[in-house]
Write a protein that holds these residues in place. Structure first.
Motif, PDB file in Angstrom:
ATOM      1  N   CYS A   1       0.868  -1.188   0.113  1.00  0.00           N
ATOM      2  CA  CYS A   1      -0.008   0.194   0.075  1.00  0.00           C
ATOM      3  C   CYS A   1       0.960   1.265   0.026  1.00  0.00           C
ATOM      4  O   CYS A   1       1.998   1.220   0.751  1.00  0.00           O
ATOM      5  N   THR A   2       0.526   2.255  -0.917  1.00  0.00           N
ATOM      6  CA  THR A   2       1.416   3.388  -0.899  1.00  0.00           C
ATOM      7  C   THR A   2       0.655   4.628  -0.244  1.00  0.00           C
ATOM      8  O   THR A   2      -0.618   4.450  -0.543  1.00  0.00           O
ATOM      9  N   VAL A   3       1.293   5.583   0.122  1.00  0.00           N
ATOM     10  CA  VAL A   3       0.592   6.708   0.418  1.00  0.00           C
ATOM     11  C   VAL A   3       0.931   7.599  -0.692  1.00  0.00           C
ATOM     12  O   VAL A   3       2.022   8.141  -0.867  1.00  0.00           O
ATOM     13  N   PRO A   4      -0.344   8.593  -1.052  1.00  0.00           N
ATOM     14  CA  PRO A   4      -0.027   9.279  -2.302  1.00  0.00           C
ATOM     15  C   PRO A   4       0.563  10.793  -1.642  1.00  0.00           C
ATOM     16  O   PRO A   4       0.504  10.899  -0.451  1.00  0.00           O
ATOM     17  N   VAL A   5       1.486  11.091  -2.573  1.00  0.00           N
ATOM     18  CA  VAL A   5       2.120  12.386  -2.145  1.00  0.00           C
ATOM     19  C   VAL A   5       2.031  13.433  -3.352  1.00  0.00           C
ATOM     20  O   VAL A   5       1.959  13.193  -4.398  1.00  0.00           O
ATOM     21  N   SER A  21       8.281  12.939 -18.998  1.00  0.00           N
ATOM     22  CA  SER A  21       9.451  11.958 -18.955  1.00  0.00           C
ATOM     23  C   SER A  21      10.046  12.139 -17.611  1.00  0.00           C
ATOM     24  O   SER A  21      10.360  10.867 -17.078  1.00  0.00           O
ATOM     25  N   TYR A  22      10.326  13.202 -17.095  1.00  0.00           N
ATOM     26  CA  TYR A  22      10.957  13.408 -15.784  1.00  0.00           C
ATOM     27  C   TYR A  22       9.940  12.839 -14.578  1.00  0.00           C
ATOM     28  O   TYR A  22      10.669  11.875 -13.846  1.00  0.00           O
ATOM     29  N   LEU A  23       8.709  12.893 -14.790  1.00  0.00           N
ATOM     30  CA  LEU A  23       8.077  12.452 -13.710  1.00  0.00           C
ATOM     31  C   LEU A  23       7.589  10.863 -13.892  1.00  0.00           C
ATOM     32  O   LEU A  23       7.620  10.288 -12.953  1.00  0.00           O
ATOM     33  N   LYS A  24       7.611  10.416 -15.031  1.00  0.00           N
ATOM     34  CA  LYS A  24       7.500   9.072 -15.226  1.00  0.00           C
ATOM     35  C   LYS A  24       8.733   8.129 -14.735  1.00  0.00           C
ATOM     36  O   LYS A  24       8.778   7.255 -14.165  1.00  0.00           O
ATOM     37  N   GLU A  25       9.958   8.857 -14.803  1.00  0.00           N
ATOM     38  CA  GLU A  25      11.225   8.455 -14.455  1.00  0.00           C
ATOM     39  C   GLU A  25      11.145   8.236 -12.803  1.00  0.00           C
ATOM     40  O   GLU A  25      11.658   7.323 -12.170  1.00  0.00           O
ATOM     41  N   ILE A  26      10.703   9.346 -12.161  1.00  0.00           N
ATOM     42  CA  ILE A  26      10.708   9.296 -10.707  1.00  0.00           C
ATOM     43  C   ILE A  26       9.721   8.263 -10.179  1.00  0.00           C
ATOM     44  O   ILE A  26       9.820   7.542  -9.256  1.00  0.00           O
ATOM     45  N   VAL A  27       8.328   7.935 -10.989  1.00  0.00           N
ATOM     46  CA  VAL A  27       7.356   7.016 -10.503  1.00  0.00           C
ATOM     47  C   VAL A  27       8.201   5.677 -10.555  1.00  0.00           C
ATOM     48  O   VAL A  27       8.222   4.924  -9.802  1.00  0.00           O
ATOM     49  N   GLU A  28       8.889   5.510 -11.953  1.00  0.00           N
ATOM     50  CA  GLU A  28       9.569   4.190 -12.107  1.00  0.00           C
ATOM     51  C   GLU A  28      10.561   3.816 -10.965  1.00  0.00           C
ATOM     52  O   GLU A  28      10.800   2.915 -10.580  1.00  0.00           O
ATOM     53  N   GLU A  29      11.349   5.001 -10.810  1.00  0.00           N
ATOM     54  CA  GLU A  29      12.602   4.648  -9.842  1.00  0.00           C
ATOM     55  C   GLU A  29      11.999   4.345  -8.460  1.00  0.00           C
ATOM     56  O   GLU A  29      12.586   3.776  -7.539  1.00  0.00           O
ATOM     57  N   ASN A  30      10.725   4.831  -8.144  1.00  0.00           N
ATOM     58  CA  ASN A  30      10.375   4.550  -6.783  1.00  0.00           C
ATOM     59  C   ASN A  30       9.303   3.364  -6.569  1.00  0.00           C
ATOM     60  O   ASN A  30       8.901   3.241  -5.585  1.00  0.00           O
ATOM     61  N   GLY A  31       9.060   2.987  -7.779  1.00  0.00           N
ATOM     62  CA  GLY A  31       8.086   1.723  -7.706  1.00  0.00           C
ATOM     63  C   GLY A  31       6.674   2.212  -7.334  1.00  0.00           C
ATOM     64  O   GLY A  31       5.875   1.239  -6.650  1.00  0.00           O
ATOM     65  N   ILE A  32       6.105   3.307  -7.656  1.00  0.00           N
ATOM     66  CA  ILE A  32       4.925   3.579  -7.241  1.00  0.00           C
ATOM     67  C   ILE A  32       4.091   3.979  -8.665  1.00  0.00           C
ATOM     68  O   ILE A  32       4.449   3.818  -9.678  1.00  0.00           O
TER      69      ILE A  32
END
Length: 172
Positions: A1-5, A21-32
């Motif tokens: 379960c993740t907490v939205p930020v 692309s930057y935001l997608k990278e952040i999402v991918e790196e953090n597994g959310i």
């Protein structure tokens, strides 16, 4: 379960061609999921190039991000922006809750904004909630989410994790 930020996206960021692309990278790196990263764009950012901003917002939403109009009611073009910008969430500025000599007028405006937001299908967040009376009033008015010192002051990451997140090692 993740907490939205929720994170602030600046006026400059909105016009950055690499934003998605930057935001997608952040999402991918953090597994959310993209829906767990909420993008807050201040109301004043919408006053620049409306057509371009509408395009960016739609692109972000298509990728799964939720877009929030932050500080609604603090600028001069609030209502005008709502008809053009397809946001998911309206974050009402804390100024709506400040003490005023015209309390009845203030409540009438707040109720109308919340009602209008609901009719537009928007989630409503109110910032600056500090008392139980405000929570009760906003609940009755139909506000969805409350944010403010009534619940917690800003805290460091470690304190947040200790207080609000399960210890993942304990459930392994």
């Amino acid at each position: 379960c993740t907490v939205p930020v929720s994170v602030n996206v600046s006026r400059v960021d909105i016009f950055d061609i690499d934003l998605l692309s930057y935001l997608k990278e952040i999402v991918e790196e953090n597994g959310i999921d993209t829906s767990d990263l909420r993008l807050e764009i201040t109301e004043t950012a919408y006053t620049d190039n409306v057509d371009q901003i509408v395009g960016v917002v739609k692109e972000l939403q298509k990728a799964g991000f939720m877009v929030e109009m932050d500080d609604f009611g603090s600028g001069y073009s609030s209502l005008n922006m709502l008809k053009d910008i397809p946001v998911d969430v309206l974050k009402l500025d804390m100024g709506f809750l400040r003490k005023t000599t015209h309390e009845k007028r203030s409540r009438t405006i707040m109720n109308a904004v919340i009602d209008m937001s609901k009719k537009l299908g928007l989630t409503v967040v109110t910032e600056g909630v500090e008392t139980i009376e405000q929570v009760e009033y906003l609940t009755e008015a139909g506000c969805d989410i409350f944010q403010g010192y009534y619940f917690s002051k800003p805290v460091p990451v470690k304190e947040f994790e200790a207080k609000y997140l399960l210890d993942r090692r304990a459930i392994r």
